[in-house]
Design a protein around this motif. Structure first.
Motif, PDB file in Angstrom:
ATOM      1  N   SER A   4       0.834  -1.186   0.000  1.00 47.31           N
ATOM      2  CA  SER A   4       0.000   0.000   0.000  1.00 47.31           C
ATOM      3  C   SER A   4       0.884   1.256   0.000  1.00 47.31           C
ATOM      4  CB  SER A   4      -0.861  -0.064   1.258  1.00 47.31           C
ATOM      5  OG  SER A   4      -1.643   1.066   1.309  1.00 47.31           O
ATOM      6  N   GLY A   5       0.525   2.226  -0.815  1.00 47.30           N
ATOM      7  CA  GLY A   5       1.282   3.477  -0.865  1.00 47.30           C
ATOM      8  C   GLY A   5       2.395   3.485  -1.912  1.00 47.30           C
ATOM      9  N   CYS A   6       2.489   2.399  -2.708  1.00 47.23           N
ATOM     10  CA  CYS A   6       3.559   2.322  -3.719  1.00 47.23           C
ATOM     11  C   CYS A   6       3.241   3.101  -4.995  1.00 47.23           C
ATOM     12  CB  CYS A   6       3.838   0.865  -4.090  1.00 47.23           C
ATOM     13  SG  CYS A   6       4.904   0.061  -2.901  1.00 47.23           S
ATOM     14  N   GLY A   7       1.999   3.521  -5.158  1.00 44.90           N
ATOM     15  CA  GLY A   7       1.635   4.294  -6.349  1.00 44.90           C
ATOM     16  C   GLY A   7       0.856   3.508  -7.388  1.00 44.90           C
ATOM     17  N   LYS A   8       0.277   2.381  -6.984  1.00 45.13           N
ATOM     18  CA  LYS A   8      -0.461   1.544  -7.938  1.00 45.13           C
ATOM     19  C   LYS A   8      -1.733   2.252  -8.427  1.00 45.13           C
ATOM     20  CE  LYS A   8      -1.016  -1.874  -4.984  1.00 45.13           C
ATOM     21  NZ  LYS A   8      -0.454  -1.197  -3.782  1.00 45.13           N
ATOM     22  N   SER A   9      -2.501   2.786  -7.480  1.00 46.67           N
ATOM     23  CA  SER A   9      -3.756   3.440  -7.883  1.00 46.67           C
ATOM     24  C   SER A   9      -3.485   4.691  -8.705  1.00 46.67           C
ATOM     25  CB  SER A   9      -4.597   3.806  -6.654  1.00 46.67           C
ATOM     26  OG  SER A   9      -5.030   2.636  -6.020  1.00 46.67           O
ATOM     27  N   ALA A  61      -2.853   3.626 -12.151  1.00 47.19           N
ATOM     28  CA  ALA A  61      -4.098   3.241 -12.825  1.00 47.19           C
ATOM     29  C   ALA A  61      -4.874   4.481 -13.255  1.00 47.19           C
ATOM     30  CB  ALA A  61      -4.957   2.386 -11.892  1.00 47.19           C
ATOM     31  N   LEU A  62      -4.996   5.446 -12.360  1.00 49.95           N
ATOM     32  CA  LEU A  62      -5.769   6.649 -12.666  1.00 49.95           C
ATOM     33  C   LEU A  62      -5.086   7.484 -13.757  1.00 49.95           C
ATOM     34  CD1 LEU A  62      -6.784   7.616  -9.010  1.00 49.95           C
ATOM     35  CD2 LEU A  62      -8.260   6.589 -10.754  1.00 49.95           C
ATOM     36  N   SER A  63      -3.754   7.458 -13.796  1.00 44.99           N
ATOM     37  CA  SER A  63      -3.037   8.192 -14.849  1.00 44.99           C
ATOM     38  C   SER A  63      -3.363   7.601 -16.214  1.00 44.99           C
ATOM     39  CB  SER A  63      -1.518   8.096 -14.679  1.00 44.99           C
ATOM     40  OG  SER A  63      -1.128   8.421 -13.391  1.00 44.99           O
ATOM     41  N   ILE A  64      -3.386   6.263 -16.270  1.00 38.57           N
ATOM     42  CA  ILE A  64      -3.666   5.593 -17.545  1.00 38.57           C
ATOM     43  C   ILE A  64      -5.101   5.876 -17.974  1.00 38.57           C
ATOM     44  CG2 ILE A  64      -3.886   3.348 -18.694  1.00 38.57           C
ATOM     45  CD1 ILE A  64      -1.697   2.352 -16.687  1.00 38.57           C
ATOM     46  N   ALA A  65      -6.019   5.820 -17.008  1.00 36.19           N
ATOM     47  CA  ALA A  65      -7.435   5.992 -17.341  1.00 36.19           C
ATOM     48  C   ALA A  65      -7.823   7.460 -17.515  1.00 36.19           C
ATOM     49  CB  ALA A  65      -8.290   5.344 -16.257  1.00 36.19           C
ATOM     50  N   GLY A  66      -6.880   8.367 -17.287  1.00 36.02           N
ATOM     51  CA  GLY A  66      -7.193   9.794 -17.432  1.00 36.02           C
ATOM     52  C   GLY A  66      -8.114  10.286 -16.335  1.00 36.02           C
ATOM     53  N   LEU A  67      -8.011   9.693 -15.149  1.00 36.63           N
ATOM     54  CA  LEU A  67      -8.939  10.037 -14.064  1.00 36.63           C
ATOM     55  C   LEU A  67      -8.219  10.589 -12.832  1.00 36.63           C
ATOM     56  CD1 LEU A  67     -11.211   6.827 -14.197  1.00 36.63           C
ATOM     57  CD2 LEU A  67     -11.785   9.093 -15.048  1.00 36.63           C
ATOM     58  N   LEU A  68      -7.052  11.180 -13.032  1.00 38.75           N
ATOM     59  CA  LEU A  68      -6.303  11.697 -11.874  1.00 38.75           C
ATOM     60  C   LEU A  68      -7.081  12.816 -11.191  1.00 38.75           C
ATOM     61  CD1 LEU A  68      -2.609  11.951 -13.139  1.00 38.75           C
ATOM     62  CD2 LEU A  68      -3.506  10.427 -11.371  1.00 38.75           C
ATOM     63  N   ALA A 121      -8.397  -3.170 -13.248  1.00 40.13           N
ATOM     64  CA  ALA A 121      -9.101  -3.585 -12.038  1.00 40.13           C
ATOM     65  C   ALA A 121      -8.201  -3.280 -10.840  1.00 40.13           C
ATOM     66  CB  ALA A 121      -9.430  -5.067 -12.117  1.00 40.13           C
ATOM     67  N   ASP A 122      -8.589  -2.280 -10.046  1.00 41.57           N
ATOM     68  CA  ASP A 122      -7.753  -1.838  -8.931  1.00 41.57           C
ATOM     69  C   ASP A 122      -8.237  -2.467  -7.627  1.00 41.57           C
ATOM     70  OD1 ASP A 122      -6.013  -0.568  -7.257  1.00 41.57           O
ATOM     71  OD2 ASP A 122      -6.704   1.474  -7.696  1.00 41.57           O
ATOM     72  N   GLU A 123      -7.549  -3.474  -7.151  1.00 36.44           N
ATOM     73  CA  GLU A 123      -7.877  -4.210  -5.926  1.00 36.44           C
ATOM     74  C   GLU A 123      -9.349  -4.631  -5.912  1.00 36.44           C
ATOM     75  OE1 GLU A 123      -5.583  -4.572  -3.183  1.00 36.44           O
ATOM     76  OE2 GLU A 123      -4.104  -2.984  -3.526  1.00 36.44           O
ATOM     77  N   PRO A 124      -9.827  -5.260  -6.988  1.00 33.68           N
ATOM     78  CA  PRO A 124     -11.270  -5.516  -7.065  1.00 33.68           C
ATOM     79  C   PRO A 124     -11.752  -6.566  -6.077  1.00 33.68           C
ATOM     80  CG  PRO A 124     -10.173  -6.641  -8.858  1.00 33.68           C
ATOM     81  CD  PRO A 124      -9.124  -5.819  -8.159  1.00 33.68           C
ATOM     82  N   THR A 125     -10.850  -7.332  -5.493  1.00 29.57           N
ATOM     83  CA  THR A 125     -11.312  -8.405  -4.598  1.00 29.57           C
ATOM     84  C   THR A 125     -10.861  -8.184  -3.158  1.00 29.57           C
ATOM     85  OG1 THR A 125      -9.345  -9.762  -5.018  1.00 29.57           O
ATOM     86  CG2 THR A 125     -11.208 -10.095  -6.484  1.00 29.57           C
ATOM     87  N   THR A 126     -10.192  -7.063  -2.911  1.00 32.22           N
ATOM     88  CA  THR A 126      -9.590  -6.850  -1.589  1.00 32.22           C
ATOM     89  C   THR A 126     -10.638  -6.762  -0.474  1.00 32.22           C
ATOM     90  OG1 THR A 126      -7.727  -5.792  -2.639  1.00 32.22           O
ATOM     91  CG2 THR A 126      -8.000  -5.326  -0.315  1.00 32.22           C
ATOM     92  N   ALA A 127     -11.812  -6.193  -0.786  1.00 33.85           N
ATOM     93  CA  ALA A 127     -12.825  -6.022   0.259  1.00 33.85           C
ATOM     94  C   ALA A 127     -13.711  -7.261   0.422  1.00 33.85           C
ATOM     95  CB  ALA A 127     -13.682  -4.792  -0.067  1.00 33.85           C
ATOM     96  N   LEU A 128     -13.425  -8.329  -0.336  1.00 34.07           N
ATOM     97  CA  LEU A 128     -14.327  -9.482  -0.348  1.00 34.07           C
ATOM     98  C   LEU A 128     -13.736 -10.664   0.409  1.00 34.07           C
ATOM     99  CD1 LEU A 128     -15.173  -9.267  -4.158  1.00 34.07           C
ATOM    100  CD2 LEU A 128     -16.501  -8.315  -2.272  1.00 34.07           C
ATOM    101  N   ASP A 129     -14.602 -11.551   0.910  1.00 38.73           N
ATOM    102  CA  ASP A 129     -14.041 -12.724   1.601  1.00 38.73           C
ATOM    103  C   ASP A 129     -13.478 -13.710   0.572  1.00 38.73           C
ATOM    104  OD1 ASP A 129     -15.880 -14.828   0.880  1.00 38.73           O
ATOM    105  OD2 ASP A 129     -17.345 -13.860   2.174  1.00 38.73           O
ATOM    106  N   VAL A 130     -12.692 -14.688   1.053  1.00 37.47           N
ATOM    107  CA  VAL A 130     -11.908 -15.510   0.112  1.00 37.47           C
ATOM    108  C   VAL A 130     -12.742 -16.285  -0.901  1.00 37.47           C
ATOM    109  CG1 VAL A 130      -9.700 -15.802   1.265  1.00 37.47           C
ATOM    110  CG2 VAL A 130     -11.612 -17.216   1.960  1.00 37.47           C
ATOM    111  N   THR A 131     -13.923 -16.766  -0.493  1.00 37.92           N
ATOM    112  CA  THR A 131     -14.748 -17.543  -1.423  1.00 37.92           C
ATOM    113  C   THR A 131     -15.227 -16.649  -2.562  1.00 37.92           C
ATOM    114  OG1 THR A 131     -15.536 -18.653   0.537  1.00 37.92           O
ATOM    115  CG2 THR A 131     -16.672 -19.165  -1.512  1.00 37.92           C
ATOM    116  N   ILE A 132     -15.738 -15.486  -2.206  1.00 36.29           N
ATOM    117  CA  ILE A 132     -16.241 -14.555  -3.225  1.00 36.29           C
ATOM    118  C   ILE A 132     -15.057 -14.065  -4.076  1.00 36.29           C
ATOM    119  CG2 ILE A 132     -17.595 -12.447  -3.636  1.00 36.29           C
ATOM    120  CD1 ILE A 132     -19.199 -14.416  -2.057  1.00 36.29           C
ATOM    121  N   GLN A 133     -13.927 -13.860  -3.418  1.00 37.10           N
ATOM    122  CA  GLN A 133     -12.718 -13.424  -4.133  1.00 37.10           C
ATOM    123  C   GLN A 133     -12.368 -14.432  -5.240  1.00 37.10           C
ATOM    124  OE1 GLN A 133      -8.742 -13.727  -2.133  1.00 37.10           O
ATOM    125  NE2 GLN A 133      -8.824 -11.521  -2.321  1.00 37.10           N
TER     126      GLN A 133
END
Ligand SMILES: Nc1ncnc2c1ncn2[C@@H]1O[C@H](COP(=O)(O)OP(=O)(O)O)[C@@H](O)[C@H]1O
Ligand SMILES: [Mg+2]
Length: 329
Positions: A44-49, A52-59, A179-191
């Motif tokens: 976390s904090g490495c600049g991944k998001s 992503a936002l730079s590529i998508a033009g959503l900064l 897809a930016d951390e699309p499964t991080t908030a989900l439990d393992v089965t749903i993930q």
């Protein structure tokens, strides 16, 4: 290779704050081929998001690209007019975020949200749009699409909302999904189900995916290739198999060591000591040097070289360079 779908070249992104300008992403470069699933991993904090936002033009405001280029199908995105960019954003390149609740409109019915891009970017009739919306909701594994189109986001579980986000992202058959951390908030089965769904979508629609996660274990299950990011820069990249068989950067080794294992009942084997440096700390040498068990004096003062270990595997490290020289001597 000239036929890359996405090419990020020497990208630097900075934040403008009251106390000055800070680099978030530093001279980042990579490319993504058509139909490829590329993982981007880092703590976390490495600049991944921000990447992503730079590529998508959503900064957001106060964060801007200050050097480098992002080309999508050979077009430089920064040179496009707002209208042209919006067309690409909705149709050819779409994003899935970690928290669907914050990206879905709480006051808009599911059917309307899922079909919005189709309404904007196609000339289909209302009936055709409804048909396609029902089909895509079924495709992403949502039960009873006819009822669901009239539901509101709060009536759905977290896993179902993430499926709705995926339906929204794929309804126009994009060439790239970020897809930016699309499964991080989900439990393992749903993930696991969501990862399976992304795999299916990749195969069926042949769309490329840039999959972002702090968890290398998740990345390994889905991606063909991986970029390991540390403090705004790629420190190692390669085919998944090669990186796992011969991780060359100490940071990559640390991330592999901290994947929760089944035999330890999900406990992590090890954690990487230390933390990601704050942006305000200017890095002279390798940004990972203060946390690296192998660091030498030069690592603190000079930028490490990029070393190609195999045709599809490279690392930025002085020590890895020495090892590979010995190996091939
Ligand atoms: N809007 C912002 N203003 C200032 N700094 C930001 C902003 N968004 C992110 N950052 C900083 O950029 C760095 C990278 O953030 P981020 O891309 O969100 O990391 P990651 O997704 O890898 O966890 C962090 O240090 C974060 O504090
Ligand atoms: Mg993030």
């Amino acid at each position: 290779m000239s036929d890359a779908l996405l090419r990020v070249n020497d990208l630097s992104v900075c934040a403008l704050t009251e106390s000055g300008e800070y680099d978030i992403v530093n001279h980042l470069g990579f490319s993504l081929q058509k139909g490829e699933i590329l993982g981007l991993v880092g703590e976390s904090g490495c600049g991944k998001s921000v990447t992503a936002l730079s590529i998508a033009g959503l900064l957001p405001e106060k964060i801007r690209i200050h050097t480098g280029s992002v080309t999508f199908e050979g077009q430089e995105l920064q040179l496009l007019k707002k209208r042209e960019l919006r067309k690409i954003q909705g149709k050819e390149l779409s994003m899935i975020f970690q928290e669907p609740m914050t990206s879905l409109n709480p006051l808009m019915k599911i059917g309307r949200q899922v079909s919005e891009n189709l309404r904007l970017h196609s000339s289909l009739t209302a009936g055709e749009i409804r048909g396609q919306t029902l089909r895509i909701l079924g495709k992403v594994g949502l039960p009873r699409p006819e009822e669901l189109i009239d539901a509101y986001p709060h009536e759905l579980s977290g896993g179902m909302r993430q499926r709705v986000m995926i339906a929204m992202a794929v309804i126009c058959k994009p060439k790239l999904i970020i897809a930016d951390e699309p499964t991080t908030a989900l439990d393992v089965t749903i993930q696991a189900q969501i990862l399976g769904l992304l795999r299916e979508i990749n195969r069926e629609f042949d769309c490329a995916i840039l999959f972002i996660s702090h968890d290398l274990g998740v990345i390994r299950r889905l991606c063909h290739r991986v970029l390991v990011m540390y403090a705004g820069t790629v420190v190692e990249e390669g085919a998944m198999r090669s990186v796992f068989a011969h991780p060359a950067h100490e940071y990559t080794k640390g991330l592999i060591g901290s994947i929760p294992t089944r035999d330890l009942k999900g406990k992590r084997l090890a954690n990487i000591p230390g933390h990601v440096p704050p942006l305000t700390e200017k890095q002279m040498g390798c940004p990972f040097a203060p946390r690296c068990g192998q660091a030498q004096a030069a690592c603190f003062t000079q930028k490490p070289p990029s070393i190609t270990l195999e045709p599809n595997h490279r690392v930025c490290c002085f020590e890895a360079g020495k090892e590979s020289e010995e190996e091939y001597a």
